[in-house]
Design a protein around this motif. Structure first.
Motif, PDB file in Angstrom:
ATOM      1  N   UNK A   1       0.852  -1.189   0.000  1.00  0.00           N
ATOM      2  CA  UNK A   1       0.000   0.000   0.000  1.00  0.00           C
ATOM      3  C   UNK A   1       0.886   1.236   0.000  1.00  0.00           C
ATOM      4  N   UNK A   2       0.950   1.998  -1.093  1.00  0.00           N
ATOM      5  CA  UNK A   2       1.696   3.255  -1.052  1.00  0.00           C
ATOM      6  C   UNK A   2       0.937   4.300  -0.252  1.00  0.00           C
ATOM      7  N   UNK A   3       1.625   5.372   0.113  1.00  0.00           N
ATOM      8  CA  UNK A   3       0.992   6.420   0.903  1.00  0.00           C
ATOM      9  C   UNK A   3       1.569   7.780   0.529  1.00  0.00           C
TER      10      UNK A   3
ATOM     11  N   UNK B   1       4.977   3.688   2.851  1.00  0.00           N
ATOM     12  CA  UNK B   1       4.101   2.637   2.390  1.00  0.00           C
ATOM     13  C   UNK B   1       4.178   1.414   3.303  1.00  0.00           C
ATOM     14  N   UNK B   2       3.208   0.524   3.150  1.00  0.00           N
ATOM     15  CA  UNK B   2       3.143  -0.675   3.982  1.00  0.00           C
ATOM     16  C   UNK B   2       3.175  -1.930   3.103  1.00  0.00           C
ATOM     17  N   UNK B   3       4.028  -2.872   3.490  1.00  0.00           N
ATOM     18  CA  UNK B   3       4.107  -4.157   2.807  1.00  0.00           C
ATOM     19  C   UNK B   3       3.544  -5.245   3.713  1.00  0.00           C
ATOM     20  N   UNK B   4       2.527  -5.936   3.228  1.00  0.00           N
ATOM     21  CA  UNK B   4       1.897  -7.015   3.990  1.00  0.00           C
ATOM     22  C   UNK B   4       2.179  -8.347   3.291  1.00  0.00           C
ATOM     23  N   UNK B   5       2.819  -9.250   4.033  1.00  0.00           N
ATOM     24  CA  UNK B   5       3.180 -10.561   3.514  1.00  0.00           C
ATOM     25  C   UNK B   5       2.141 -11.595   3.937  1.00  0.00           C
ATOM     26  N   UNK B   6       1.732 -12.381   2.978  1.00  0.00           N
ATOM     27  CA  UNK B   6       0.750 -13.440   3.213  1.00  0.00           C
ATOM     28  C   UNK B   6       1.357 -14.527   4.100  1.00  0.00           C
ATOM     29  N   UNK B   7       0.666 -14.845   5.206  1.00  0.00           N
ATOM     30  CA  UNK B   7       1.207 -15.853   6.124  1.00  0.00           C
ATOM     31  C   UNK B   7       0.789 -17.277   5.750  1.00  0.00           C
ATOM     32  N   UNK B   8       0.131 -17.406   4.580  1.00  0.00           N
ATOM     33  CA  UNK B   8      -0.302 -18.706   4.064  1.00  0.00           C
ATOM     34  C   UNK B   8      -1.360 -19.374   4.943  1.00  0.00           C
ATOM     35  N   UNK B   9      -1.956 -18.567   5.833  1.00  0.00           N
ATOM     36  CA  UNK B   9      -2.972 -19.113   6.725  1.00  0.00           C
ATOM     37  C   UNK B   9      -4.186 -18.183   6.812  1.00  0.00           C
ATOM     38  N   UNK B  10      -4.382 -17.399   5.748  1.00  0.00           N
ATOM     39  CA  UNK B  10      -5.548 -16.530   5.691  1.00  0.00           C
ATOM     40  C   UNK B  10      -5.364 -15.161   6.292  1.00  0.00           C
TER      41      UNK B  10
ATOM     42  N   UNK C   1      12.102  -3.031   4.172  1.00  0.00           N
ATOM     43  CA  UNK C   1      12.629  -1.734   3.741  1.00  0.00           C
ATOM     44  C   UNK C   1      13.644  -1.149   4.716  1.00  0.00           C
ATOM     45  N   UNK C   2      13.603  -1.592   5.967  1.00  0.00           N
ATOM     46  CA  UNK C   2      14.579  -1.131   6.943  1.00  0.00           C
ATOM     47  C   UNK C   2      14.418   0.310   7.349  1.00  0.00           C
ATOM     48  N   UNK C   3      13.241   0.887   7.099  1.00  0.00           N
ATOM     49  CA  UNK C   3      13.113   2.296   7.465  1.00  0.00           C
ATOM     50  C   UNK C   3      12.432   2.486   8.812  1.00  0.00           C
ATOM     51  N   UNK C   4      12.758   3.624   9.406  1.00  0.00           N
ATOM     52  CA  UNK C   4      12.119   4.031  10.647  1.00  0.00           C
ATOM     53  C   UNK C   4      10.701   4.471  10.314  1.00  0.00           C
ATOM     54  N   UNK C   5       9.710   3.803  10.880  1.00  0.00           N
ATOM     55  CA  UNK C   5       8.326   4.098  10.529  1.00  0.00           C
ATOM     56  C   UNK C   5       7.894   5.483  10.989  1.00  0.00           C
ATOM     57  N   UNK C   6       8.708   6.141  11.811  1.00  0.00           N
ATOM     58  CA  UNK C   6       8.380   7.494  12.244  1.00  0.00           C
ATOM     59  C   UNK C   6       8.927   8.560  11.290  1.00  0.00           C
ATOM     60  N   UNK C   7       9.643   8.108  10.271  1.00  0.00           N
ATOM     61  CA  UNK C   7      10.202   9.041   9.293  1.00  0.00           C
ATOM     62  C   UNK C   7       9.773   8.620   7.894  1.00  0.00           C
ATOM     63  N   UNK C   8       9.605   9.587   7.032  1.00  0.00           N
ATOM     64  CA  UNK C   8       9.218   9.299   5.655  1.00  0.00           C
ATOM     65  C   UNK C   8      10.454   9.001   4.820  1.00  0.00           C
ATOM     66  N   UNK C   9      10.648   7.743   4.515  1.00  0.00           N
ATOM     67  CA  UNK C   9      11.733   7.374   3.619  1.00  0.00           C
ATOM     68  C   UNK C   9      11.232   7.311   2.183  1.00  0.00           C
ATOM     69  N   UNK C  10      10.009   6.833   2.008  1.00  0.00           N
ATOM     70  CA  UNK C  10       9.390   6.790   0.691  1.00  0.00           C
ATOM     71  C   UNK C  10       8.294   7.855   0.676  1.00  0.00           C
TER      72      UNK C  10
END
Length: 236
Positions: A20-22, A27-36, A46-55
């Motif tokens: 999901x870009x923002x 943005x947020x990347x959600x990986x399927x856990x293969x269990x729904x 991405x290794x970024x600090x979620x409190x800072x805008x890297x993208x």
């Protein structure tokens, strides 16, 4: 499509994952856990600090495999920013690294005015049938980066609508002009301004410009006439 989420398989487990870009946040990347369910793996990948805008200013996105290694890379268009973002998939599908410049997909507007991006949706296809995916990017109204006077005198801005040819070595070549795909200054004029002149049938320039975007509002001192009925002259 203007922008939105994209679906791919960055870890090559044959289960669809979602990015999901923002505009205002990372943005947020959600990986399927293969269990729904889906797990937020943004920091891990991405290794970024979620409190800072890297993208910054992400709008549209797409997953595609640029080098045929089986792991989806990620391309993100932006709005009101200096460039696009291309992330190369590394470490066997467990990490993304910013390869925008090394791959030649930064899609900057290289001009003296330092115009901002207006990226919309993107797509891929193997245009030259060499087994590697090429890239097409689009943008919304290149004219947004010009003043009314620039438009009157036909000064066309650089544009984020590009065709990038995959060189099969993890780099891309801007092949837009050679492929005869360079956008025309007349395209947005024909598609937007003429249509609006016909539909609105208004002589009030400020009213017309306010329906499009702030940069088009007439300056009291400019004296530039962009649209009038019935002739709908100059710009329209």
């Amino acid at each position: 499509m203007t922008g939105g989420a994209c679906v791919g398989d960055p870890n090559n487990d044959r289960y669809p994952d979602i990015f999901f870009p923002s505009i205002h946040k990372n943005g947020k990347l959600y990986i399927n856990d293969q269990n729904g369910a889906f797990l937020d793996k943004s920091t891990e990948y991405f290794g970024y600090d979620m409190n800072k805008n890297k993208v910054n200013r992400g709008n549209a996105c797409m997953f595609f495999d640029m080098n045929n290694d089986g792991y989806d890379d990620l391309y993100i268009s932006t709005v009101g920013h200096k460039r696009f973002y291309f992330f190369k998939n590394v470490a066997n599908g467990t990490k993304y690294e910013d390869a925008s410049f090394t791959a030649g997909l930064e899609n900057k507007k290289n001009d003296a005015s330092q115009a901002m991006t207006a990226g919309f949706s993107m797509d891929t296809a193997d245009v030259d049938n060499d087994g590697y995916l090429d890239v097409v990017t689009t943008e919304w109204l290149p004219l947004l980066n010009l003043s009314p006077r620039d438009i009157q005198f036909g000064k066309a801005p650089p544009t984020n609508s590009r065709f990038f040819l995959n060189l099969r070595n993890e780099t891309f070549l801007d092949f837009t002009a050679k492929a005869n795909l360079e956008p025309s200054l007349h395209a947005p004029k024909d598609l937007y301004f003429e249509k609006m002149c016909d539909e609105l049938n208004k002589k009030d320039l400020q009213y017309l410009m306010s329906k499009i975007n702030e940069p088009y509002k007439k300056s009291e001192s400019s004296g530039v006439t962009l649209c009038s009925k019935p002739a709908c002259t100059t710009l329209c």
